[in-house]
Structures are given as structure tokens and as C-alpha cells.
Write a protein that holds these residues in place. Structure first.
Motif, mmCIF file in Angstrom:
data_model
loop_
_atom_site.group_PDB
_atom_site.id
_atom_site.type_symbol
_atom_site.label_atom_id
_atom_site.label_comp_id
_atom_site.label_asym_id
_atom_site.label_seq_id
_atom_site.Cartn_x
_atom_site.Cartn_y
_atom_site.Cartn_z
ATOM 1 N N UNK A 51 84.273 26.149 -28.735
ATOM 2 C CA UNK A 51 82.714 26.359 -29.451
ATOM 3 C C UNK A 51 82.418 25.871 -30.633
ATOM 4 N N UNK A 52 81.461 25.756 -30.510
ATOM 5 C CA UNK A 52 80.582 25.717 -32.158
ATOM 6 C C UNK A 52 81.879 26.813 -33.200
ATOM 7 N N UNK A 53 81.928 26.463 -34.024
ATOM 8 C CA UNK A 53 82.905 27.290 -34.617
ATOM 9 C C UNK A 53 81.604 29.312 -35.473
ATOM 10 N N UNK A 54 82.064 30.174 -35.356
ATOM 11 C CA UNK A 54 81.433 31.548 -35.504
ATOM 12 C C UNK A 54 82.170 32.539 -36.628
ATOM 13 N N UNK A 55 81.833 33.403 -36.392
ATOM 14 C CA UNK A 55 82.158 34.855 -36.993
ATOM 15 C C UNK A 55 83.085 35.254 -35.784
ATOM 16 N N UNK A 60 83.917 36.796 -30.295
ATOM 17 C CA UNK A 60 84.647 37.519 -29.539
ATOM 18 C C UNK A 60 83.928 38.363 -28.300
ATOM 19 N N UNK A 61 82.606 38.486 -28.431
ATOM 20 C CA UNK A 61 81.595 38.822 -27.752
ATOM 21 C C UNK A 61 81.772 38.037 -26.816
ATOM 22 N N UNK A 62 82.207 36.580 -27.091
ATOM 23 C CA UNK A 62 81.687 35.921 -25.470
ATOM 24 C C UNK A 62 83.294 35.796 -24.546
ATOM 25 N N UNK A 63 83.677 37.733 -24.459
ATOM 26 C CA UNK A 63 85.414 37.305 -23.666
ATOM 27 C C UNK A 63 84.701 39.091 -22.904
ATOM 28 N N UNK A 76 94.895 34.400 -36.210
ATOM 29 C CA UNK A 76 95.714 33.101 -36.761
ATOM 30 C C UNK A 76 95.503 32.177 -36.751
ATOM 31 N N UNK A 77 94.645 32.234 -35.129
ATOM 32 C CA UNK A 77 93.588 30.849 -35.512
ATOM 33 C C UNK A 77 92.674 30.630 -34.144
ATOM 34 N N UNK A 78 91.689 30.031 -34.964
ATOM 35 C CA UNK A 78 90.372 30.232 -34.906
ATOM 36 C C UNK A 78 89.706 28.552 -34.161
ATOM 37 N N UNK A 79 88.747 28.647 -33.826
ATOM 38 C CA UNK A 79 87.608 27.566 -33.351
ATOM 39 C C UNK A 79 87.993 26.302 -34.452
ATOM 40 N N UNK A 99 76.236 24.394 -28.589
ATOM 41 C CA UNK A 99 77.846 24.654 -28.749
ATOM 42 C C UNK A 99 78.289 23.914 -28.777
ATOM 43 N N UNK A 100 78.660 23.653 -27.321
ATOM 44 C CA UNK A 100 79.862 23.416 -26.719
ATOM 45 C C UNK A 100 80.583 22.300 -27.399
ATOM 46 N N UNK A 101 81.514 21.736 -27.957
ATOM 47 C CA UNK A 101 83.064 20.719 -28.295
ATOM 48 C C UNK A 101 83.126 20.049 -27.159
ATOM 49 N N UNK A 102 82.687 19.312 -27.723
ATOM 50 C CA UNK A 102 83.812 17.959 -26.471
ATOM 51 C C UNK A 102 84.295 16.333 -27.058
#
Length: 404
Positions: A51-55, A60-63, A76-79, A99-102
């Protein structure tokens, strides 16, 4: 050092790739003859990589499950790291409006190729049709028992994905880890008794869907299907309401506001004003609130509004009823359907028993977990893959650290 990875999916490949080096011999064990099968079908065959990088605090609110745990993992490893990793391996990516990344190729094979080329370059062995039936502890090593022989490894990452039933985790019984019983997440709502099904194919870009009797609600696009309702609003709501809906045996009532930009009062005021401004217009010829014609006619019929009526002939009772159907249209849910071929579960290895800074088991040294085998899951939009890349990366890197 011999490092084993159970699972030839996104998390498994990423764990194996990042465990390579330092003279380690890394082997992926995949129970099916196919590799990266979920990557292949994701996003209609396009693969929603991330997904588009975000804070991280917003990410984490998407989980629905695993928010606090993943907050530590994503450090350790983000978008941004996912995007950089693939693009540095000749897979240009694009970000869509939502915001989806393809991959720019719109072909999931681009992602599969990048992973397999990297694995081949690193000398990772891949054993397909090699399902692990049992894991035995041998000191600080692990004996993997399969129909195709036994394999002793010094370090093991389990990234076998989610299972629909708790029996799927039986091969881990001797590890004594708690398994949270799996339940479906990300599914569409079946409404077999509702006549709205005849409007299949109609979509609304910005609805709000609630589950009656709960605080569960989500805003976004909705699609009417031949079995009920789908689309991001429903799928995301199903993820956050997975346990409640499971407990209710998928018998519930959904309340739909067809245009989330309008409150109940705003609907009423707009309808009243429109009736005064355009008194002689036929209701059927002028759908309001950006509602498609067929859906507008359906809602009018449900509100006992004759389509030949003019706006100035609407009674207060008819207006109130129409507002009700626009703002809180009730659909009876009776069952669910898995969304396309994208199978996501809530449940799995309890994250209380896993170190979020390394993904190592708190009970057994050199044992790691990655991906959906953990009790973490995300909503649609590339979030499940991001969790796979991040946990795979961290498990792989951590296993290397422990072999130095």
C-alpha cells in the motif's frame, strides 16, 4: 548452517532470501506442486504488492488482529522498503488513487519472477510437493518429517500460510505453541432472500455499511452481486467483524447508507428542497444523491413511491420512507462467500508466544514464524502482502544473525 523454510509463498520466499548468505544452505519446503500461488491470483492476477507508504501508527490500523505486534515488526521493514526492494530488482511499481500498489506490468508474474530469480541467484533449494507432516525437536535443531524423507535443519522458519481448520496446524503439535482457532476473514455477505440481488453489477463509490447491534462499520465502495453485497466496504467490515460474525453463524443485518456524504437530515433537506425547486419533474427521471437509475428505482419502489409521480406530489410519509431507505437500508445477511480466490484467515500461532523484534519463538531457539501462520491479518489493499514481506524479512534476517 542448514536453514529450513516451510512454505513457498510470499512470506516463505522472503524469509529464505533474507536468510541466505554467510555460507548457509537454505531450503524451502512447499507441500503443493505450485509456488507463490497466492501471489499469482492476488488483485485479479495483478498482485497488490503493498500500500502507499504511510506512518506506521496509521499503517497498523489496517490490521484487525496484530496491530501492536506489527508496530514493532514494521520498524524493521515497512512499505517503502518493499517498494525499494522490488524496484531495485527491475520491477517498477505504480500507486493507484486508492493507495494500492501494483507492478507497472499489471501482471503478478513480474513479482513471482523477481522472487524466483533472487532465490536462484542465492542458491536456495526449493522442494515442491514436500509437505511437512511433523516437526521433532532434536536439541536446538529440528527434524522435518515428510513423505519425501526426513530433513534436519539448524534453524527453521514456519511460513506455511493460514489454514481453514485447526487440524492444519497439527504438524506443529510437538512445538507446544498455542493455536488460535482459525476463522475466515475478508468475505462477502450473502443475502439470498433479498430482491436487491437482481441489481447485480451496480456499484456505489462511497457507502457506509454497519452491522446492526454492534459498533462495527466501514466506509467505501460497495458492489451488488448475484449472491449479495461485496466491495471494499463489505470486505473490510468482514475482517474487523470476523469473530462476531463467526459467533453469529453469519446471520446478521447490515445497514447501508448508500452515499456516506449524506446524513439522514441532509437527505431529508435535499429531497424537500429539490421538490420545491423542481416540482413537476418525474421522480423516475431524476435520480438523486449520485444513485444509479436502477438502484434509485428500486429504492423508490421499496419506499412506495410511484415512479410516475412528480416530486411535488410526494407525501411527507413517502419522503421519510425514501430517506430511510437511502440512509439506513437494511439487508438480511445469511452466510458468506470467500472473496474470489483470495483466502485469508484470522487465527494461527498466538503472537504472545513470538518475539516481535525477531519473530523467534519464545519457547524454542532458532524457530521463527512469518506470514499468515501467525494470528495476524489485514484488510484488502496490499496490507496482507506487506505483513508477509515484513515478517518474512525479519524472520530471515534474525535467523542469519543467530548463525553468525
Amino acid at each position: 548452517m542448514k536453514i529450513g523454510v516451510i512454505g513457498g509463498g510470499a512470506a516463505g520466499y522472503f524469509a529464505a532470501i533474507h536468510a541466505s548468505g554467510k555460507g548457509n544452505a537454505v531450503t524451502i519446503f512447499e507441500k503443493s506442486p505450485k509456488l507463490l500461488s497466492k501471489v499469482k491470483v492476488s488483485g485479479g492476477g495483478r498482485c497488490n504488492v503493498t500500500h502507499r507508504p504511510m506512518e506506521i501508527s496509521k499503517l497498523v490500523k489496517n490490521y484487525p488482529r496484530g496491530e501492536k505486534f506489527l508496530k514493532k515488526v514494521f520498524r524493521h521493514f515497512k512499505c517503502e522498503d518493499t517498494i525499494e526492494w522490488f524496484e531495485s530488482r527491475s520491477v517498477p511499481l505504480k500507486t493507484e488513487n486508492d493507495g494500492r500498489v501494483f507492478p507497472c506490468s499489471d501482471d503478478s508474474q513480474s513479482i513471482i519472477n523477481a522472487l524466483q530469480v533472487e532465490a536462484n541467484k542465492l542458491g536456495i533449494q526449493v522442494k515442491t510437493s514436500t509437505g511437512i507432516k511433523e516437526i521433532q525437536l532434536k536439541g536446538d535443531s529440528y527434524l522435518l518429517i515428510s513423505d519425501r524423507g526426513e530433513f534436519l535443519v539448524d534453524s527453521l522458519t514456519i511460513a506455511g500460510g493460514g489454514y481453514p481448520k485447526v487440524d492444519g496446524y497439527a504438524f506443529m503439535n510437538k512445538l507446544k505453541h498455542q493455536i488460535i482457532s482459525p476463522i475466515p476473514s475478508l468475505f462477502t455477505f450473502n443475502t439470498p432472500q433479498e430482491p436487491i440481488k437482481k441489481l447485480m453489477g451496480i456499484s456505489m463509490p462511497n457507502t457506509q455499511v454497519k452491522i446492526e447491534g454492534t459498533k462495527l462499520n466501514y466506509q467505501g465502495p460497495l458492489l451488488i452481486t448475484h449472491w449479495g453485497v461485496s466491495g471494499p466496504a463489505v470486505l473490510k467490515l468482514s475482517a474487523f467483524g470476523a469473530q462476531w460474525l463467526f459467533d453469529q453463524k453469519y446471520q446478521a443485518r447490515a445497514i447501508i447508507n448508500w452515499n456516506a456524504d449524506f446524513s439522514e437530515q441532509k437527505y431529508f433537506e435535499h429531497l424537500t428542497q429539490y421538490s420545491k425547486s423542481h416540482p413537476n419533474r418525474k421522480v423516475s427521471n431524476y435520480p438523486l444523491f449520485e444513485i444509479p437509475t436502477r438502484l434509485w428505482e428500486y429504492l423508490c419502489d421499496k419506499s412506495e413511491v410511484d415512479l410516475d409521480q412528480t416530486f411535488n406530489s410526494l407525501s411527507k410519509k413517502q419522503i421519510n420512507k425514501l430517506v430511510q431507505n437511502l440512509f439506513c437500508h437494511i439487508l438480511n445477511i445469511n452466510g458468506k462467500t470467500t472473496f474470489k480466490e483470495e483466502f485469508v484467515t484470522a487465527g494461527g500461532i498466538s503472537i504472545d508466544e513470538v518475539n516481535p523484534e525477531t519473530l523467534e519463538s519464545k519457547y524454542h531457539p532458532n524457530l521463527y514464524f512469518a506470514g499468515e501462520v501467525l494470528n495476524i491479518d489485514g484488510i484488502t489493499g496490499g496490507f496482507n502482502f506487506q505483513a508477509a514481506w515484513s515478517t518474512g524479512y525479519l524472520a530471515g534476517k534474525s535467523s542469519v544473525k543467530n548463525t553468525i
